[in-house]
Design an enzyme around this catalytic site. Structure first.
Site, PDB file in Angstrom:
ATOM      1  CE  LYS A  19      -6.948  -7.203   2.128  1.00  0.00           C
ATOM      2  NZ  LYS A  19      -6.153  -6.927   3.335  1.00  0.00           N
ATOM      3  CG  ASP A  71      -7.059  -3.318   2.344  1.00  0.00           C
ATOM      4  OD1 ASP A  71      -6.308  -3.884   3.141  1.00  0.00           O
ATOM      5  OD2 ASP A  71      -6.629  -2.780   1.302  1.00  0.00           O
TER       6      ASP A  71
END
Ligand code: GLU
Length: 445
Positions: free
Chosen positions: A126, A166
């Protein structure tokens, strides 16, 4: 928590001070893995747990850029490459002022298990930045993305690490990021990012995938009880991609989502959310939920307050981490909620999850319930590798199959480890075992 697991947890807290979201994500997984370790002492012997909580690599960098007034601005960029046992690191980028290393680590850790659950060959990672795209011009967003990618490009690649979107990173940002990667590397390497535009390597149904996948998972949960979505009143939080397409699919199946929210408050629309209006306000005009309420006669905007005060049968948190606290969960239960499924990452606090468990509320954890997004990123990577472009139907059907298999995997693992029907345990156990076995196979690396 078993003693050996507690030791691992204490080390995580010591090594990652001031990062409560990461501690929370690790604690939730470790707490549920006791029965797995009882059946698999080999994981303890090989210190799989000690290794899995430590990211393989963490990158933190300066992102300087120039705003429209000519002023130099500085943000901080992150990429946490958590685990590559099952495939290249895979996971989104979050651009939001609340981003710091604790947020990226919690998201990266969750991503490892989520990606494993999809059944596709993807490791977990991430990244992101504390940059806020919301109050910036297109040109500012472009210059920021170019600066961010100038550093990130050294660390990613279709066989190494494949970022996507995201919160705060959608099609516009992915476009600017891809353009800069291509320019720096002189390679049209489609598989380096997912969530791309449809004319240059993107997959149909990727935009819809997280929301659609969430509803597929909810449908499977309901089916186990001999029920379906038809006529069910639903609260949805958030008003981004996940919320919008969860509402769309829920409506197609006869459900009635009646709420949306953002950081300024929530909207309740007892007749059901007007999807066309919501898309116009959010996707075309980049507006707020209060703008939706102003344009919709039946809808009411509540400034501040909690969307979880609205009585519903099904609650779908699709906004952000820790948005359902213990007191919110108590209110949902009091009003008769029967099912909660997480579209966002870690939206329920541990207290909320415990409240749902005690009240017998069916609970679909994020790792399973929102895995449709990254699963469809996996399908985008497959298309890029074979230079194909699948139809919407083919991709959406594959997504549906992946979600239904994933649902079965959770239930089977919950059975095997002695807690039938416990999706949280099932998702953690099934996700973990696959990664742990691959790590054992690959030795101490
Ligand atoms: N950010 C999404 C998630 O939380 C998608 C990640 C991806 O497609 O790589 O799973």
């Amino acid at each position: 928590m078993r003693r050996n697991l507690q030791v691992v947890y204490d080390t995580v807290v010591r090594r990652n001070q001031g990062e409560p979201e990461f501690h929370q994500a690790v604690h939730e997984v470790l707490e549920s893995l006791g029965p797995v370790f009882a059946q698999h002492p080999e994981y303890i012997e090989a210190a799989v747990l000690d290794r899995i909580v430590e990211p393989e690599r963490q990158i933190m960098f300066r992102v300087p850029w120039i705003d429209d007034a000519g002023k130099v601005r500085v943000n901080r960029g992150y990429r946490v490459e958590f685990n590559s046992a099952l495939g290249p690191y895979k996971g989104g980028l979050r651009f939001h002022p609340t981003v710091y290393s604790g947020i990226i680590k919690f998201l990266g850790f969750e991503q490892v298990f989520k990606n494993s659950l999809t059944g596709l060959a993807m490791g977990g990672g991430k990244g992101g930045s504390d940059f806020d795209p919301h109050d910036k011009s297109d040109n500012e967003v472009m210059r920021f993305c170019q600066s961010f990618m100038t550093e990130l490009s050294r660390h990613i690649g279709e066989y190494t690490d494949v970022p996507a979107g995201d919160i705060g990173v959608g099609g516009r940002e992915i476009g600017y990021l891809f353009g800069q990667y291509k320019r720096l590397t002189n390679r049209f390497e489609a598989g380096v990012l997912t969530g791309k535009g449809l004319t240059w390597g993107g997959s149909l149904a990727r935009t819809e995938a997280t929301g659609y996948g969430l509803i597929h998972f909810v449908t499977e949960m309901l089916r186990m009880e001999g029920q379906d979505l038809d006529g069910k009143v639903i609260s949805v939080s958030g008003s981004g991609n996940v919320a919008i397409y969860a509402i769309e699919m829920a409506q197609q199946l006869g459900g009635r989502p009646i709420t949306i929210s953002d950081s300024s408050g929530y909207v309740v629309d007892p007749n059901g959310i007007d999807l066309e209006l919501l898309k116009r306000v959010k996707l075309e005009e980049r507006g707020r939920v209060s703008d939706y309420a102003a344009l919709c006669s039946g809808a009411r905007f509540v400034a501040g307050g909690s969307v979880w005060d609205v009585p519903v049968e099904i609650a779908l948190p699709c906004a952000t981490q820790n948005e359902i606290r213990g007191d919110h969960a108590v209110t949902l239960v009091k009003h008769g909620a029967k099912l909660v499924a997480e579209g966002a990452n870690m939206p329920s606090t541990p207290e909320a999850i415990e409240t749902f468990r005690q009240a017998g509320v069916k609970f679909g954890p994020a790792k399973a319930a929102n895995a449709g997004g990254v699963a469809t990123s996996g399908l985008e990577m497959q298309q890029n590798a074979s230079r194909e472009h699948w139809s919407f139907e083919k991709t959406a059907t594959r997504l549906e199959t992946i979600m239904s298999n994933l649902h079965i995997r959770c239930l089977e693992a919950a059975d095997r480890y002695g807690c039938p029907g416990d999706y949280a345990l099932g998702a953690n156990a099934a996700g973990f075992v696959k990664v742990a076995d691959a790590m054992l196979d690959q030795g101490v690396v």
